[in-house]
Design an enzyme around this catalytic site. Structure first.
Site, mmCIF file in Angstrom:
data_model
loop_
_atom_site.group_PDB
_atom_site.id
_atom_site.type_symbol
_atom_site.label_atom_id
_atom_site.label_comp_id
_atom_site.label_asym_id
_atom_site.label_seq_id
_atom_site.Cartn_x
_atom_site.Cartn_y
_atom_site.Cartn_z
ATOM 1 N N ASN A 178 24.321 50.836 36.567
ATOM 2 C CA ASN A 178 25.443 50.576 37.476
ATOM 3 C C ASN A 178 25.158 49.308 38.283
ATOM 4 O OD1 ASN A 178 27.844 50.976 38.910
ATOM 5 N ND2 ASN A 178 27.323 53.064 39.542
ATOM 6 N N PHE A 179 26.161 48.847 39.001
ATOM 7 C CA PHE A 179 26.047 47.729 39.954
ATOM 8 C C PHE A 179 25.618 46.420 39.287
ATOM 9 C CE2 PHE A 179 25.145 51.687 42.456
ATOM 10 C CZ PHE A 179 26.368 51.731 43.127
ATOM 11 N N LEU A 180 26.008 46.231 38.022
ATOM 12 C CA LEU A 180 25.797 44.923 37.391
ATOM 13 C C LEU A 180 26.701 43.910 38.085
ATOM 14 C CD1 LEU A 180 24.922 42.887 35.219
ATOM 15 C CD2 LEU A 180 26.664 43.890 33.709
ATOM 16 N N THR A 199 29.613 52.945 32.745
ATOM 17 C CA THR A 199 31.069 52.806 32.697
ATOM 18 C C THR A 199 31.415 51.352 32.984
ATOM 19 O OG1 THR A 199 31.269 53.335 35.055
ATOM 20 C CG2 THR A 199 31.538 55.164 33.507
ATOM 21 N N LEU A 229 29.175 56.731 39.708
ATOM 22 C CA LEU A 229 29.641 56.230 41.011
ATOM 23 C C LEU A 229 30.181 54.810 40.927
ATOM 24 C CD1 LEU A 229 26.536 57.593 42.896
ATOM 25 C CD2 LEU A 229 28.817 58.637 42.801
HETATM 26 S S1 MYA Z 1 30.286 47.868 35.291
HETATM 27 C C1 MYA Z 1 30.598 46.766 36.636
HETATM 28 C C2 MYA Z 1 30.399 45.349 36.199
HETATM 29 N N1 MYA Z 1 30.502 44.420 37.305
HETATM 30 C C3 MYA Z 1 31.598 43.748 37.623
HETATM 31 O O1 MYA Z 1 32.631 43.841 36.954
HETATM 32 C C4 MYA Z 1 31.494 42.879 38.869
HETATM 33 C C5 MYA Z 1 32.229 41.569 38.759
HETATM 34 N N2 MYA Z 1 31.810 40.854 37.552
HETATM 35 C C6 MYA Z 1 30.596 40.273 37.393
HETATM 36 O O2 MYA Z 1 29.725 40.326 38.256
HETATM 37 C C7 MYA Z 1 30.353 39.577 36.069
HETATM 38 O O3 MYA Z 1 31.598 39.262 35.476
HETATM 39 C C8 MYA Z 1 29.518 40.432 35.087
HETATM 40 C C9 MYA Z 1 29.411 39.712 33.728
HETATM 41 C C10 MYA Z 1 28.102 40.596 35.633
HETATM 42 C C11 MYA Z 1 30.144 41.789 34.842
HETATM 43 N N3 MYA Z 1 29.189 45.587 31.140
HETATM 44 O O4 MYA Z 1 26.901 36.568 31.972
HETATM 45 P P1 MYA Z 1 28.098 36.487 31.105
HETATM 46 C C12 MYA Z 1 29.359 41.126 28.603
HETATM 47 C C13 MYA Z 1 28.512 45.173 30.054
HETATM 48 O O5 MYA Z 1 28.423 35.141 30.558
HETATM 49 P P2 MYA Z 1 29.705 37.127 33.424
HETATM 50 C C14 MYA Z 1 28.565 48.199 35.437
HETATM 51 O O6 MYA Z 1 27.938 47.899 36.406
HETATM 52 C C15 MYA Z 1 30.437 40.390 27.865
HETATM 53 O O7 MYA Z 1 31.109 41.289 26.996
HETATM 54 N N4 MYA Z 1 28.650 43.974 29.484
HETATM 55 O O8 MYA Z 1 29.412 37.084 31.836
HETATM 56 C C16 MYA Z 1 27.897 48.872 34.238
HETATM 57 C C17 MYA Z 1 29.627 39.330 27.153
HETATM 58 O O9 MYA Z 1 28.966 39.890 26.036
HETATM 59 P P3 MYA Z 1 29.573 39.668 24.558
HETATM 60 C C18 MYA Z 1 29.525 43.141 30.062
HETATM 61 O O10 MYA Z 1 31.159 37.391 33.575
HETATM 62 C C19 MYA Z 1 27.102 47.813 33.480
HETATM 63 C C20 MYA Z 1 28.564 38.985 28.183
HETATM 64 O O11 MYA Z 1 28.490 40.124 29.077
HETATM 65 C C21 MYA Z 1 30.266 43.498 31.183
HETATM 66 O O12 MYA Z 1 29.138 35.963 34.113
HETATM 67 C C22 MYA Z 1 26.550 48.285 32.188
HETATM 68 C C23 MYA Z 1 28.951 37.766 28.998
HETATM 69 O O13 MYA Z 1 27.919 37.516 29.907
HETATM 70 C C24 MYA Z 1 30.082 44.779 31.725
HETATM 71 N N5 MYA Z 1 30.749 45.218 32.793
HETATM 72 O O14 MYA Z 1 28.908 38.427 33.920
HETATM 73 C C25 MYA Z 1 25.737 47.224 31.481
HETATM 74 N N6 MYA Z 1 31.031 42.455 31.534
HETATM 75 O O15 MYA Z 1 29.545 38.199 24.294
HETATM 76 C C26 MYA Z 1 25.274 47.654 30.108
HETATM 77 C C27 MYA Z 1 30.796 41.482 30.640
HETATM 78 O O16 MYA Z 1 28.727 40.463 23.608
HETATM 79 C C28 MYA Z 1 24.116 48.614 30.186
HETATM 80 N N7 MYA Z 1 29.889 41.886 29.743
HETATM 81 O O17 MYA Z 1 30.990 40.194 24.624
HETATM 82 C C29 MYA Z 1 23.600 48.962 28.820
HETATM 83 C C30 MYA Z 1 22.438 49.958 28.858
HETATM 84 C C31 MYA Z 1 21.138 49.285 29.309
HETATM 85 C C32 MYA Z 1 19.980 50.258 29.481
HETATM 86 C C33 MYA Z 1 19.471 50.836 28.138
HETATM 87 C C34 MYA Z 1 18.261 51.747 28.337
HETATM 88 C C35 MYA Z 1 17.801 52.341 27.057
HETATM 89 O O1 JJ1 Z 2 43.039 50.823 42.425
HETATM 90 C C1 JJ1 Z 2 43.557 50.471 41.385
HETATM 91 N N1 JJ1 Z 2 44.843 50.143 41.298
HETATM 92 C C2 JJ1 Z 2 45.747 50.314 42.415
HETATM 93 C C3 JJ1 Z 2 46.015 49.012 43.126
HETATM 94 C C4 JJ1 Z 2 46.751 48.018 42.269
HETATM 95 C C5 JJ1 Z 2 46.888 46.717 42.968
HETATM 96 C C6 JJ1 Z 2 47.394 45.692 42.007
HETATM 97 N N2 JJ1 Z 2 46.510 45.498 40.882
HETATM 98 C C7 JJ1 Z 2 46.994 51.001 41.900
HETATM 99 N N3 JJ1 Z 2 47.855 51.375 42.830
HETATM 100 C C8 JJ1 Z 2 49.027 52.162 42.547
HETATM 101 C C9 JJ1 Z 2 48.925 53.435 43.342
HETATM 102 C C10 JJ1 Z 2 50.209 54.258 43.334
HETATM 103 C C11 JJ1 Z 2 50.151 55.279 44.481
HETATM 104 C C12 JJ1 Z 2 51.393 56.135 44.497
HETATM 105 C C13 JJ1 Z 2 51.597 56.810 43.170
HETATM 106 C C14 JJ1 Z 2 51.613 55.816 42.027
HETATM 107 C C15 JJ1 Z 2 50.370 54.971 42.017
HETATM 108 O O2 JJ1 Z 2 47.156 51.238 40.729
HETATM 109 C C16 JJ1 Z 2 42.763 50.430 40.088
HETATM 110 C C17 JJ1 Z 2 42.693 51.773 39.435
HETATM 111 O O3 JJ1 Z 2 43.954 52.224 39.140
HETATM 112 N N4 JJ1 Z 2 41.425 49.983 40.393
HETATM 113 C C18 JJ1 Z 2 40.893 48.902 39.827
HETATM 114 O O4 JJ1 Z 2 41.519 48.230 39.017
HETATM 115 C C19 JJ1 Z 2 39.484 48.612 40.200
HETATM 116 C C20 JJ1 Z 2 38.616 48.463 38.993
HETATM 117 C C21 JJ1 Z 2 38.595 49.672 38.090
HETATM 118 C C22 JJ1 Z 2 37.526 49.545 37.023
HETATM 119 C C23 JJ1 Z 2 36.204 49.912 37.632
HETATM 120 C C24 JJ1 Z 2 34.972 49.537 36.899
HETATM 121 C C25 JJ1 Z 2 33.847 50.155 37.656
HETATM 122 C C26 JJ1 Z 2 32.491 49.934 37.096
HETATM 123 C C27 JJ1 Z 2 31.655 51.117 37.395
HETATM 124 O O5 JJ1 Z 2 30.341 50.940 37.063
#
Ligand code: MYA
Ligand code: JJ1
Length: 388
Positions: free
Chosen positions: A136-138, A172, A388
């Site tokens: 989590n928290f990537l 997730t 979470l």
């Molecule tokens: S999910 C929450 C992810 N965080 C965010 O969305 C926060 C806002 N975004 C960012 O900080 C960046 O955009 C991140 C990507 C860091 C997400 N999971 O470095 P890049 C792939 C997995 O150029 P950036 C959470 O925390 C993408 O498909 N992969 O990209 C769970 C591409 O690969 P490919 C992801 O945008 C994390 C590559 O990365 C994700 O600068 C689980 C591009 O890299 C994502 N959410 O950075 C991680 N987003 O070319 C996996 C993009 O192949 C864990 N990518 O498509 C796996 C298990 C590990 C443990 C194993 C133990 C055995």
């Molecule tokens: O919160 C989310 N959407 C809201 C706000 C939308 C604002 C415009 N984009 C939404 N609101 C409608 C609510 C409405 C209330 C009355 C009844 C009808 C509905 O839909 C969304 C989830 O729906 N959240 C996000 O998009 C945040 C990111 C979700 C992906 C999370 C990945 C987490 C990684 C965990 O490791």
């Protein structure tokens, strides 16, 4: 398409529907002596750091990185704002490894610019309990995006998980990667409709006025179920029994013991809230509900800066109908001043979402396993896991 993910032991899109592939680990564990001993290389300006989440200062640095750079909705109106107390709780469960709390710093300034974490968990898949890491928290700082840092971070956390002789993970994401075990829908229940509309989280429905909307979402002042109360330490054994029995019906769920329940479900102020129903006659614990606190920053609104959201966590009903139990959860969340109550369509949640006036959101959440194949995608209702 996915230059990185194509190289990883995860279900590949090209294999979907291939019935010859068995369920279970995709590749076998390698001897620990064959696990790479040194960290992966980062681009020259950056260095690895292990984040000590016991340290108030490190916790603050992580908090600030995530507050400014973590997950946003598709229109960039809201950004998750996990509290320090939440991070400290989420990252230090029983048996956690400090080495799995991984940061990247700029060498010159020592500024924290990226983060990824794992925590250990036992996850049951059908009738096997598998030791896993929950990842989590990537997060990569907005100014360092698209430089392929994320794959290096994922490889590094994988290496450190392997060093503890763990070979599977659960995670997730809001984005589609190879290959989800299931895709869940977010649902939202307005508690403070006026604020939600003012900040653009929701809209006034067609032919609805503000006052009709406020009336629609009104809730009683206190819970209705006799014996409904906050969970306490002495409830841990009863809640563990209730939860283990309930979760056993799902295809994928955590294998919680009493230590896990104490950590993950005993109420922690401003982090996790848990309630149960104690039968007034027999004093048995018959029902349980819980939610965690995850506010979001409201980006660029004149009047409000924080959206207070509760997220449905684990809920079990054996006597009180789930609909009534969750209505009581909404009532206590409203009393605690949450603006919205969010839930996924996992477990039995479908049975109350529409009736309790949740509406579908614009977000989805995809669930993944690393190095563990599930032959067919699950329905969200077959999933008994909330991350979470
Ligand atoms: S999910 C929450 C992810 N965080 C965010 O969305 C926060 C806002 N975004 C960012 O900080 C960046 O955009 C991140 C990507 C860091 C997400 N999971 O470095 P890049 C792939 C997995 O150029 P950036 C959470 O925390 C993408 O498909 N992969 O990209 C769970 C591409 O690969 P490919 C992801 O945008 C994390 C590559 O990365 C994700 O600068 C689980 C591009 O890299 C994502 N959410 O950075 C991680 N987003 O070319 C996996 C993009 O192949 C864990 N990518 O498509 C796996 C298990 C590990 C443990 C194993 C133990 C055995
Ligand atoms: O919160 C989310 N959407 C809201 C706000 C939308 C604002 C415009 N984009 C939404 N609101 C409608 C609510 C409405 C209330 C009355 C009844 C009808 C509905 O839909 C969304 C989830 O729906 N959240 C996000 O998009 C945040 C990111 C979700 C992906 C999370 C990945 C987490 C990684 C965990 O490791």
């Amino acid at each position: 398409r996915h230059k990185f993910w194509e190289t990883q032991p995860v279900g590949q899109f090209k294999d979907t529907g291939d019935t010859s592939l068995p369920e279970g680990p995709i590749e076998p564990p390698t001897p620990l002596s064959e696990v790479k001993q040194e960290p992966y290389n980062l681009p020259n300006p950056y260095e690895w750091t292990t984040c000590d989440m016991d340290s108030e200062d490190t916790c603050t640095e992580v908090y600030n990185l995530l507050k400014n750079n973590y997950v946003e909705d598709d229109e960039n109106m809201f950004r998750f704002n996990y509290s320090k107390e939440f991070l400290s709780w989420a990252l230090r469960p029983p048996g956690y490894y400090k080495s799995w709390h991984i940061g990247v710093r700029a060498k010159a300034s020592k500024k924290l610019v990226a983060f990824i974490t794992g925590v250990p968990a036992r996850i049951r898949v059908r009738d096997e309990v598998v030791k896993m890491a929950e990842i989590n928290f990537l997060c990569v700082h907005k100014k360092l995006r698209s430089k392929r840092l994320a794959p290096v971070m994922i490889k590094e956390v994988t290496r450190r998980v392997h060093l503890e002789n763990i070979w599977q993970a659960a995670y997730t994401a809001g984005v589609v990667l190879p290959t989800p075990i299931t895709t869940c829908q977010y649902w939202h229940r307005s508690l403070n409709p006026k604020k939600l509309i003012d900040v653009g989280f929701s809209r006034l429905g067609p032919r609805m006025t503000m006052s009709r909307t406020i009336k629609l979402y009104k809730l009683p002042d206190s819970p209705a179920t006799p014996g409904f109360r906050k969970m306490e330490l002495h409830d841990v054994p009863a809640v563990t029994r209730l939860l283990r029995n309930y979760l056993s019906q799902f295809v994928v769920s955590p294998d919680f013991d009493e230590n896990d329940v104490e950590h993950w479900l005993l109420p922690t102020e401003g982090v996790v809230d848990s309630y149960l129903v104690e039968s007034p006659e027999t004093h048995d614990v018959t029902d349980f509900c819980s939610f965690y606190t995850l506010p979001s920053s409201i980006l660029g609104n004149q009047n409000y800066s924080i959206l207070k959201a509760a997220y449905s966590y684990y809920n079990v009903s054996t006597k009180t109908p789930l609909l009534q139990l969750m209505n009581d959860a909404l009532i206590v969340a409203k009393q605690k001043d949450f603006d919205v109550f969010n839930a996924l369509d996992v477990m039995d949640n479908e049975s109350f979402l529409k009736e309790l006036k949740f509406g579908p959101g614009d977000g989805q959440l995809h669930y993944y396993l690393y190095n563990y194949r599930i032959r067919n995608a699950l329905r969200p209702s077959e999933l008994g896991l909330v991350l979470l």
